[in-house]
Design a protein around this motif. Structure first.
Motif, PDB file in Angstrom:
ATOM      1  N   ARG A 188       0.732  -1.530   0.301  1.00 50.06           N
ATOM      2  CA  ARG A 188      -0.233  -0.290   0.163  1.00 50.06           C
ATOM      3  C   ARG A 188       0.879   1.692  -0.303  1.00 50.06           C
ATOM      4  NH1 ARG A 188      -4.724  -0.432   3.292  1.00 50.06           N
ATOM      5  NH2 ARG A 188      -5.023   1.420   1.936  1.00 50.06           N
ATOM      6  N   ASP A 189       2.156   1.138   0.468  1.00 50.20           N
ATOM      7  CA  ASP A 189       3.297   2.080   0.654  1.00 50.20           C
ATOM      8  C   ASP A 189       3.856   2.843  -1.284  1.00 50.20           C
ATOM      9  OD1 ASP A 189       2.581   1.980   2.789  1.00 50.20           O
ATOM     10  OD2 ASP A 189       4.567   1.248   3.291  1.00 50.20           O
ATOM     11  N   VAL A 190       3.748   1.481  -2.108  1.00 50.97           N
ATOM     12  CA  VAL A 190       4.078   1.966  -3.132  1.00 50.97           C
ATOM     13  C   VAL A 190       4.100   3.277  -3.808  1.00 50.97           C
ATOM     14  CG1 VAL A 190       4.380   0.842  -5.972  1.00 50.97           C
ATOM     15  CG2 VAL A 190       4.123  -0.591  -4.040  1.00 50.97           C
ATOM     16  N   PHE A 191       2.294   3.948  -3.800  1.00 52.58           N
ATOM     17  CA  PHE A 191       1.912   4.324  -4.545  1.00 52.58           C
ATOM     18  C   PHE A 191       2.327   6.019  -3.705  1.00 52.58           C
ATOM     19  CE2 PHE A 191       0.251   0.977  -6.338  1.00 52.58           C
ATOM     20  CZ  PHE A 191       0.258   1.283  -7.231  1.00 52.58           C
ATOM     21  N   ARG A 192       3.304   5.709  -2.424  1.00 47.57           N
ATOM     22  CA  ARG A 192       3.101   7.729  -1.473  1.00 47.57           C
ATOM     23  C   ARG A 192       4.013   7.213  -1.777  1.00 47.57           C
ATOM     24  NH1 ARG A 192       1.139   4.223   4.261  1.00 47.57           N
ATOM     25  NH2 ARG A 192      -0.480   4.458   4.070  1.00 47.57           N
ATOM     26  N   GLY A 247       1.335 -15.744  -0.254  1.00 45.11           N
ATOM     27  CA  GLY A 247       0.145 -15.444   0.764  1.00 45.11           C
ATOM     28  C   GLY A 247       1.197 -14.224   0.542  1.00 45.11           C
ATOM     29  N   PHE A 248       2.924 -14.084   0.156  1.00 39.97           N
ATOM     30  CA  PHE A 248       3.588 -13.038  -0.429  1.00 39.97           C
ATOM     31  C   PHE A 248       3.417 -12.441  -1.615  1.00 39.97           C
ATOM     32  CE2 PHE A 248       7.439 -10.775  -1.706  1.00 39.97           C
ATOM     33  CZ  PHE A 248       7.590 -10.406  -0.370  1.00 39.97           C
ATOM     34  N   VAL A 249       2.890 -13.267  -2.598  1.00 35.47           N
ATOM     35  CA  VAL A 249       2.028 -12.274  -4.051  1.00 35.47           C
ATOM     36  C   VAL A 249       0.945 -11.654  -3.177  1.00 35.47           C
ATOM     37  CG1 VAL A 249       1.751 -12.672  -6.023  1.00 35.47           C
ATOM     38  CG2 VAL A 249       3.705 -13.271  -5.250  1.00 35.47           C
ATOM     39  N   GLY A 250       0.237 -12.081  -2.561  1.00 36.55           N
ATOM     40  CA  GLY A 250      -1.882 -12.357  -2.511  1.00 36.55           C
ATOM     41  C   GLY A 250      -1.171 -10.831  -1.713  1.00 36.55           C
ATOM     42  N   ASN A 251      -0.372 -11.359  -0.670  1.00 34.87           N
ATOM     43  CA  ASN A 251      -0.735  -9.459   0.538  1.00 34.87           C
ATOM     44  C   ASN A 251      -0.333  -8.224  -0.329  1.00 34.87           C
ATOM     45  OD1 ASN A 251       0.697  -7.817   2.336  1.00 34.87           O
ATOM     46  ND2 ASN A 251      -1.005  -8.833   3.230  1.00 34.87           N
ATOM     47  N   ILE A 252       0.599  -8.748  -1.026  1.00 31.80           N
ATOM     48  CA  ILE A 252       1.265  -7.346  -1.941  1.00 31.80           C
ATOM     49  C   ILE A 252       0.692  -6.916  -2.900  1.00 31.80           C
ATOM     50  CG2 ILE A 252       2.647  -6.462  -3.386  1.00 31.80           C
ATOM     51  CD1 ILE A 252       5.058  -7.787  -2.019  1.00 31.80           C
ATOM     52  N   CYS A 253      -0.508  -7.789  -3.426  1.00 29.13           N
ATOM     53  CA  CYS A 253      -1.499  -8.475  -4.531  1.00 29.13           C
ATOM     54  C   CYS A 253      -2.868  -6.556  -4.208  1.00 29.13           C
ATOM     55  CB  CYS A 253      -1.839  -8.744  -5.459  1.00 29.13           C
ATOM     56  SG  CYS A 253      -0.511  -9.628  -6.580  1.00 29.13           S
ATOM     57  N   LEU A 254      -3.358  -7.240  -3.190  1.00 28.12           N
ATOM     58  CA  LEU A 254      -3.964  -6.765  -1.827  1.00 28.12           C
ATOM     59  C   LEU A 254      -4.052  -5.592  -1.201  1.00 28.12           C
ATOM     60  CD1 LEU A 254      -7.099  -7.219  -0.707  1.00 28.12           C
ATOM     61  CD2 LEU A 254      -5.532  -8.051   1.300  1.00 28.12           C
ATOM     62  N   LYS A 255      -2.589  -5.447  -0.753  1.00 31.91           N
ATOM     63  CA  LYS A 255      -2.374  -3.511  -0.844  1.00 31.91           C
ATOM     64  C   LYS A 255      -1.858  -2.635  -1.223  1.00 31.91           C
ATOM     65  CE  LYS A 255      -2.154  -5.179   3.793  1.00 31.91           C
ATOM     66  NZ  LYS A 255      -1.211  -5.393   4.995  1.00 31.91           N
ATOM     67  N   MET A 256      -1.909  -3.366  -2.591  1.00 35.08           N
ATOM     68  CA  MET A 256      -1.344  -2.557  -3.946  1.00 35.08           C
ATOM     69  C   MET A 256      -2.516  -1.520  -4.052  1.00 35.08           C
ATOM     70  SD  MET A 256       1.609  -3.483  -6.799  1.00 35.08           S
ATOM     71  CE  MET A 256       2.110  -2.019  -7.363  1.00 35.08           C
ATOM     72  N   SER A 257      -3.580  -3.037  -4.892  1.00 34.65           N
ATOM     73  CA  SER A 257      -4.603  -2.759  -4.914  1.00 34.65           C
ATOM     74  C   SER A 257      -5.712  -1.261  -4.114  1.00 34.65           C
ATOM     75  CB  SER A 257      -5.412  -3.440  -5.502  1.00 34.65           C
ATOM     76  OG  SER A 257      -5.153  -5.006  -5.852  1.00 34.65           O
ATOM     77  N   GLU A 258      -4.780  -1.444  -2.794  1.00 33.56           N
ATOM     78  CA  GLU A 258      -5.866  -0.888  -2.037  1.00 33.56           C
ATOM     79  C   GLU A 258      -5.106   0.599  -2.091  1.00 33.56           C
ATOM     80  OE1 GLU A 258      -7.515  -3.399   1.511  1.00 33.56           O
ATOM     81  OE2 GLU A 258      -6.319  -1.954   1.861  1.00 33.56           O
ATOM     82  N   GLY A 259      -4.078   0.670  -1.701  1.00 32.26           N
ATOM     83  CA  GLY A 259      -2.644   2.096  -1.894  1.00 32.26           C
ATOM     84  C   GLY A 259      -3.040   2.506  -3.409  1.00 32.26           C
TER      85      GLY A 259
END
Lengths: 339, 339
Positions: free
Chosen positions: A213-217, B227-239
């Protein structure tokens, strides 16, 4: 300054690429060599470039073959020695061009560059970096697809390369983040945990973990990850942006006030789109090869091609490869690996 | 039907959670047990729920401790035996509740569920699934963070679990995709390549690889990844969604016509936001535990909590765990591993 442009690659055909080359030579003091079918390129250039004094700084190098988007990179490069991308890379090898730009098969461009130019001394795995728009400055993410299974040393070297590359945007001491799933140092998969220790002991400006989530910060200048994760992040961001735009459009067309509202707000939307458009930042640099190369999105517009050519010029001017060698030498890799 | 709600977790405190419980009992035929500080919860419930006949279907179970968001999950669960999440999970173990819902520390919820309820027979690694909005129906992605280093068997089991879970949305024969970086079967990292073979030989409705950019297309019902890839996908989408909204807002406030346009288009924006809002789809199910559990985003609104409670009810009604056991039995795991 001479840039070799693979004029046969890309989804929009040579017209778009040549238009991009013309924009580049009009805007900056450089020469472009278009590589591809001489007759075809000559006829397009004749139509598009006639009368422009800048077009005198464009020449053509003939190649008889084309590597298609769906061909297997390594095989295609081995078989098609006279393909536009191989001829373009060979111009760099012979010193007839300072850099190569291609919007064709990016795997084949990477394979051609490694095969013809070789790896930069001390680099285990060349890779591809890419820009991500953020709330502040764009961030450089590496690797975005060249290396799917990585070891910690590879990620450390991605950090070195992406850090030196990011300096072309006048970033003094690039802040480097490690992409993972928790803020603390101990969080992540095995690869990330070991890489964390390596980066911490290096001379790089490593600021710690970065979550999705920090990538775009925009709080770091460089983000490091393996090519599997990086490619999924890149494609997923593109896919999400497209899908979101589509969903929003679907909602807007449902009502007249919304349609009118959208028309009024359109300039703001366009500025937003320009800000998140990868084409604004140029192409994705191939890092770790003994030369300068940039791969562009297949769908690149003339504007995107122009930006990629200017970016290649910047990389040459800033001597990114010399900086990488210097940065690698600052760390004793053997000592790092033992630590 | 009885759902235990950890009434002490979440960023907005017990008020929001209790409001969500009230919405749920008003809307569906079920009972909710709020777990947490009896005095505190009783006073809030007295104020919010008085006069409502539905509130008769809410009761309170006391717990004296709270696990904070930043506590280490396994340690916290071991130390705080009387924490709201541990007491809630124990209600399920004793048959006093059919499912547990928590917006608190999701790692601790997972740890408590595994510790108290145990794993479902035959499951190596329980995991967490999550919804992603798409152009069509939402897609279920698993794992989104519980298992960072996985083997192919784990990914196969994620596919089994997420597939059975997705059936609660009346999907007949869920299409399963494997998240990777190329369309063809041979593309991806080592884990994905081996998993591909395993899924292809299973009895699941495996439709092949899915690239990052296809996640939001909605052409599959389930996407499997570690779960590593999935968590990054999830958080990245939110971000990305947050950052894009922020950037768009920054552009809109720059001009009066854009501001007026935005006001006119606002209902469309709101419909769009509702469509991409995770809260509309409920929480993230813990799959592979011998019981039913749902973790919600810490920032969940009462509306999101209500949806998570209704989702838990659906999981119980659809007997997701029985379906998982049946699906696992349809494949001979030993044979799969040898193939």
């Amino acid at each position: 300054m001479h840039i070799a442009l693979d004029a046969m690659g890309g989804d929009h055909g040579p017209e778009e690429l040549i238009a991009g080359a013309l924009l580049a030579v009009e805007q900056a003091d450089l020469h472009v060599t278009l590589v591809g079918d001489e007759t075809l390129l000559g006829s397009i250039l004749g139509k598009r470039g006639s009368g422009s004094s800048a077009s005198a700084r464009i020449r053509i190098a003939h190649s008889s073959q084309v590597i298609e988007m769906n061909e297997h990179p390594v095989e295609a490069v081995r078989k098609k020695k006279d393909s536009s991308i191989m001829v373009a890379v060979n111009l760099v090898r012979r010193g007839e061009a300072d850099a190569v730009v291609s919007a064709g098969n990016s795997g084949a461009t990477m394979a051609a560059a490694v095969r013809v130019l070789g790896r930069l001394e001390g680099i285990s795995r060349p890779g591809i970096a890419s820009f991500f728009p953020t709330l502040k400055k764009p961030v450089v993410l590496m690797d975005v697809g060249a290396n799917v299974d990585c070891r910690p040393l590879h990620l450390y070297q991605f950090a070195v390369m992406a850090s030196c590359f990011s300096r072309i945007f006048d970033i003094g001491n690039p802040r480097i983040g490690l992409l993972t799933i928790g803020e603390e140092g101990g969080k992540g998969n095995q690869l990330v945990k070991e890489t964390y220790a390596l980066l911490k002991n290096s001379s790089l400006n490593f600021v710690g973990n970065v979550e999705g989530r920090d990538v775009f910060r925009g709080d770091v200048d460089v983000i490091v990850c393996d090519g599997f994760v990086g490619n999924i992040c890149l494609k997923m961001s593109e896919g999400l942006a497209e899908a979101a735009m589509q969903m929003l459009r679907n909602e807007i067309v449902k009502s007249l006030p919304a349609k009118i509202g959208y028309l009024l707000a359109r300039p703001a939307f366009n500025r937003f789109r320009k800000r998140v458009d990868y084409a604004e930042y140029g192409g994705a640099p191939l890092l770790g090869i003994d030369g300068v190369g940039i791969v562009c999105h297949g769908a690149s517009s003339d504007h995107a091609i122009k930006n990629a050519i200017l970016e290649a010029r910047k990389m040459v001017k800033h001597q990114v490869n010399a900086a990488i060698l210097k940065s690698l030498a600052a760390d004793d890799n053997d000592r790092l690996m033992e630590s």
